[in-house]
Design a protein around this motif. Structure first.
Motif, PDB file in Angstrom:
ATOM      1  N   THR A 120      30.460  42.104  42.278  1.00  0.00           N
ATOM      2  CA  THR A 120      30.203  40.672  42.130  1.00  0.00           C
ATOM      3  C   THR A 120      31.433  39.918  42.637  1.00  0.00           C
ATOM      4  OG1 THR A 120      29.032  41.244  40.111  1.00  0.00           O
ATOM      5  CG2 THR A 120      29.449  38.902  40.488  1.00  0.00           C
ATOM      6  N   ALA A 121      31.218  39.071  43.637  1.00  0.00           N
ATOM      7  CA  ALA A 121      32.355  38.370  44.240  1.00  0.00           C
ATOM      8  C   ALA A 121      33.037  37.457  43.228  1.00  0.00           C
ATOM      9  CB  ALA A 121      31.867  37.566  45.440  1.00  0.00           C
ATOM     10  N   GLY A 122      34.335  37.237  43.421  1.00  0.00           N
ATOM     11  CA  GLY A 122      35.046  36.259  42.600  1.00  0.00           C
ATOM     12  C   GLY A 122      35.944  36.866  41.539  1.00  0.00           C
ATOM     13  N   TYR A 134      40.456  42.755  41.015  1.00  0.00           N
ATOM     14  CA  TYR A 134      40.809  43.961  40.246  1.00  0.00           C
ATOM     15  C   TYR A 134      42.308  44.176  40.262  1.00  0.00           C
ATOM     16  CZ  TYR A 134      40.816  48.966  38.935  1.00  0.00           C
ATOM     17  OH  TYR A 134      41.045  50.176  38.322  1.00  0.00           O
ATOM     18  N   GLY A 135      42.839  44.668  39.175  1.00  0.00           N
ATOM     19  CA  GLY A 135      44.231  45.106  39.119  1.00  0.00           C
ATOM     20  C   GLY A 135      44.300  46.400  38.321  1.00  0.00           C
ATOM     21  N   VAL A 136      45.287  47.236  38.629  1.00  0.00           N
ATOM     22  CA  VAL A 136      45.420  48.501  37.896  1.00  0.00           C
ATOM     23  C   VAL A 136      46.264  48.265  36.648  1.00  0.00           C
ATOM     24  CG1 VAL A 136      46.310  50.854  37.987  1.00  0.00           C
ATOM     25  CG2 VAL A 136      45.182  49.881  39.994  1.00  0.00           C
ATOM     26  N   LEU A 137      45.766  48.741  35.513  1.00  0.00           N
ATOM     27  CA  LEU A 137      46.532  48.631  34.264  1.00  0.00           C
ATOM     28  C   LEU A 137      46.870  50.010  33.722  1.00  0.00           C
ATOM     29  CD1 LEU A 137      44.637  45.723  32.440  1.00  0.00           C
ATOM     30  CD2 LEU A 137      46.898  45.624  33.498  1.00  0.00           C
ATOM     31  N   GLY A 138      46.850  51.008  34.616  1.00  0.00           N
ATOM     32  CA  GLY A 138      47.222  52.350  34.180  1.00  0.00           C
ATOM     33  C   GLY A 138      46.119  53.355  34.411  1.00  0.00           C
ATOM     34  N   ASP A 139      46.305  54.521  33.780  1.00  0.00           N
ATOM     35  CA  ASP A 139      45.376  55.630  34.002  1.00  0.00           C
ATOM     36  C   ASP A 139      43.941  55.269  33.655  1.00  0.00           C
ATOM     37  OD1 ASP A 139      47.649  56.994  34.575  1.00  0.00           O
ATOM     38  OD2 ASP A 139      47.621  58.274  32.800  1.00  0.00           O
ATOM     39  N   GLU A 140      43.774  54.610  32.521  1.00  0.00           N
ATOM     40  CA  GLU A 140      42.423  54.408  31.983  1.00  0.00           C
ATOM     41  C   GLU A 140      41.918  52.970  32.097  1.00  0.00           C
ATOM     42  OE1 GLU A 140      41.720  57.372  31.214  1.00  0.00           O
ATOM     43  OE2 GLU A 140      43.658  58.245  30.650  1.00  0.00           O
ATOM     44  N   HIS A 141      42.780  52.062  32.492  1.00  0.00           N
ATOM     45  CA  HIS A 141      42.423  50.634  32.422  1.00  0.00           C
ATOM     46  C   HIS A 141      42.629  49.905  33.744  1.00  0.00           C
ATOM     47  CE1 HIS A 141      43.650  51.760  28.260  1.00  0.00           C
ATOM     48  NE2 HIS A 141      42.543  51.119  27.975  1.00  0.00           N
ATOM     49  N   GLY A 142      41.787  48.888  33.919  1.00  0.00           N
ATOM     50  CA  GLY A 142      41.971  47.971  35.036  1.00  0.00           C
ATOM     51  C   GLY A 142      41.743  46.562  34.547  1.00  0.00           C
ATOM     52  N   SER A 143      42.222  45.580  35.319  1.00  0.00           N
ATOM     53  CA  SER A 143      41.976  44.189  34.926  1.00  0.00           C
ATOM     54  C   SER A 143      41.026  43.548  35.920  1.00  0.00           C
ATOM     55  CB  SER A 143      43.298  43.409  34.911  1.00  0.00           C
ATOM     56  OG  SER A 143      43.850  43.407  36.213  1.00  0.00           O
ATOM     57  N   LEU A 144      40.287  42.589  35.439  1.00  0.00           N
ATOM     58  CA  LEU A 144      39.518  41.722  36.330  1.00  0.00           C
ATOM     59  C   LEU A 144      39.895  40.299  35.963  1.00  0.00           C
ATOM     60  CD1 LEU A 144      35.887  43.204  36.510  1.00  0.00           C
ATOM     61  CD2 LEU A 144      37.633  43.227  38.304  1.00  0.00           C
ATOM     62  N   SER A 145      40.313  39.548  36.965  1.00  0.00           N
ATOM     63  CA  SER A 145      40.648  38.150  36.699  1.00  0.00           C
ATOM     64  C   SER A 145      39.910  37.262  37.685  1.00  0.00           C
ATOM     65  CB  SER A 145      42.163  37.944  36.778  1.00  0.00           C
ATOM     66  OG  SER A 145      42.645  38.492  37.978  1.00  0.00           O
ATOM     67  N   TRP A 146      39.763  36.006  37.331  1.00  0.00           N
ATOM     68  CA  TRP A 146      38.970  35.096  38.155  1.00  0.00           C
ATOM     69  C   TRP A 146      39.480  33.685  37.994  1.00  0.00           C
ATOM     70  CZ3 TRP A 146      37.546  37.525  33.692  1.00  0.00           C
ATOM     71  CH2 TRP A 146      37.183  36.734  32.607  1.00  0.00           C
ATOM     72  N   THR A 147      39.106  32.836  38.943  1.00  0.00           N
ATOM     73  CA  THR A 147      39.473  31.437  38.808  1.00  0.00           C
ATOM     74  C   THR A 147      38.259  30.586  38.449  1.00  0.00           C
ATOM     75  OG1 THR A 147      39.420  31.370  41.221  1.00  0.00           O
ATOM     76  CG2 THR A 147      41.581  31.325  40.218  1.00  0.00           C
ATOM     77  N   ASP A 148      37.168  30.732  39.223  1.00  0.00           N
ATOM     78  CA  ASP A 148      36.016  29.923  38.846  1.00  0.00           C
ATOM     79  C   ASP A 148      34.710  30.702  38.678  1.00  0.00           C
ATOM     80  OD1 ASP A 148      36.774  28.355  41.941  1.00  0.00           O
ATOM     81  OD2 ASP A 148      35.728  30.244  41.652  1.00  0.00           O
ATOM     82  N   GLY A 149      34.796  32.040  38.629  1.00  0.00           N
ATOM     83  CA  GLY A 149      33.585  32.824  38.355  1.00  0.00           C
ATOM     84  C   GLY A 149      33.144  32.635  36.911  1.00  0.00           C
TER      85      GLY A 149
END
Ligand code: PLP
Ligand code: MN
Length: 367
Positions: free
Chosen positions: A300-302, A305-320
């Motif tokens: 889904t656009a918007g 993704y960022g890596v937060l380690g072995d088991e975790h990732g981040s998803l951030s957005w501005t206007d989604g």
């Protein structure tokens, strides 16, 4: 109650992270490749290093492929045990343990073919075949460096010398040349990629011709990947191409090659924590998605993704739209082959209903 998933279940029943295949998209990728390449008469030997799956290798054979490539001997062992036996192992087989295993496999499956790029490598296999007492010659291809500088002997005198050495080996049959132009697969721009590919192909087919003039019966000239196969098949003298990633694609390939093939594989993940108004944490980190070719993308656009380690990732957005704990997202891998090697199963679905569950048979088979 153990966790079980059966065909007919919706993908919402899956635990996460799970590897999803969109069957409509995957099948379209197969049809696109086969309709473009099969009419050329060139053999298609898809590279199973991508899928590590006998079922998928078999599907490609049913669609017109001539056998499969594998990268490693241990992948070949898995494929043969599951009935996919017309194989080319595209990495050099070096070392006593591996040579012994190779000959053990070949004793049972004579369609296993190997590449050599050194006299040491060729002579070791020759001796092991001799000792096996089988009384047949193992089919061997000379691996040629067409610019990747990874493996392969140099064109010209070195290739001629090695071919003569292989021909001297009583237990080897030199049937062809492999020249994989892996450094060109991700060149951006069709014209740039085509031009560079044709230069590599010139080295490959000229070497094959030189070997023939020297008396070697070169029948197979094998090369190419997802980014270049369409150009390789136009070159007189090329007999076989080895694309792998086209089946599923990844963001790195999409950025280079465009949307000729679709991203048909995603990693289904769950939002497990909210970390600010426009940021959440998902359950897919380095153990679910590789990062060597950049970061995975959210389908889904918007969302970034960022890596937060072995088991975790981040998803951030501005206007989604806001993501909340419990939501699910599909992540598109940036590099398909090593990502698949992180997972046990493919969950193949059509429009959200699971149709098949395929094991990643050769997962972890790196020897
Ligand atoms: N042939 C060889 C020798 C390879 O190493 C690879 C991939 O690395 C391929 C073919 C398939 O390439 P792709 O997955 O880019 O289609
Ligand atoms: Mn790859």
């Amino acid at each position: 109650m153990p966790y079980t998933i059966t065909p007919g279940d919706p993908i919402s029943a899956l635990d996460t992270p799970s590897m999803l295949v969109d069957l409509d998209l995957m099948e379209t990728n197969i049809t696109s490749l086969m309709t473009q390449l099969l009419p050329t008469g060139i053999s298609i030997r898809p590279h199973s290093k991508t899928t590590k799956s006998a079922i998928l290798a078999q599907k490609l054979i049913s669609a017109g492929a001539k056998g499969a490539c594998v990268a490693k001997l241990s992948e070949a062992e898995v494929m043969c045990a599951k009935g996919v036996t017309d194989l080319l192992i595209t990495c050099e087989i070096i070392g006593a343990a591996k040579v012994k295993r190779l000959v053990e496999l070949w004793k049972e499956f004579r369609d296993v073919k190997v590449v050599v790029d050194s006299e040491v490598g060729a002579r070791a296999i020759d001796e092991a075949v001799q000792e096996s007492g089988v009384g047949e010659r193992m089919k061997v291809l000379l691996d040629l460096d067409v610019g990747l500088h990874r493996t392969g002997c140099q064109p010209g005198d070195a290739a001629l010398a090695l071919a003569r050495t292989v021909a001297e080996c009583q237990n080897l049959e030199l049937i062809g040349v492999q020249g994989y132009e892996g450094h060109l697969q991700h060149v951006h721009g069709v014209e740039e990629r085509k031009k560079a590919c044709l230069e590599s192909m010139k080295i490959l087919v000229e070497t094959a011709e030189a070997l023939r003039r020297d008396g070697h019966a070169i029948r197979v000239v094998t090369t190419g990947g997802t980014g270049t196969a369409e150009f390789c098949v136009t070159v007189p003298g090329v007999t076989e191409v080895q694309p792998g990633s086209f089946l599923f694609m990844d963001t790195d390939y999409r950025n280079a090659v465009g949307t000729k093939y679709s991203n048909s594989l995603t990693i289904l993940s769950t939002v497990i924590s909210k970390q600010g108004p426009k940021s959440v944490t998902i359950d897919a980190g380095l153990k679910s998605l590789t990062t060597d070719s950049g970061l995975a993308e959210c389908k889904t656009a918007g969302y970034e993704y960022g890596v937060l380690g072995d088991e975790h990732g981040s998803l951030s957005w501005t206007d989604g739209a806001d993501l909340k704990v419990g939501d699910r997202v599909e992540m598109i891998p940036s590099h398909i082959d090593p990502t698949i090697n992180l997972h046990d199963f493919y969950y193949a679905h059509r429009k959200g209903v699971i149709e098949a569950i395929w094991p990643v048979d050769a997962r972890g088979k790196v020897q």
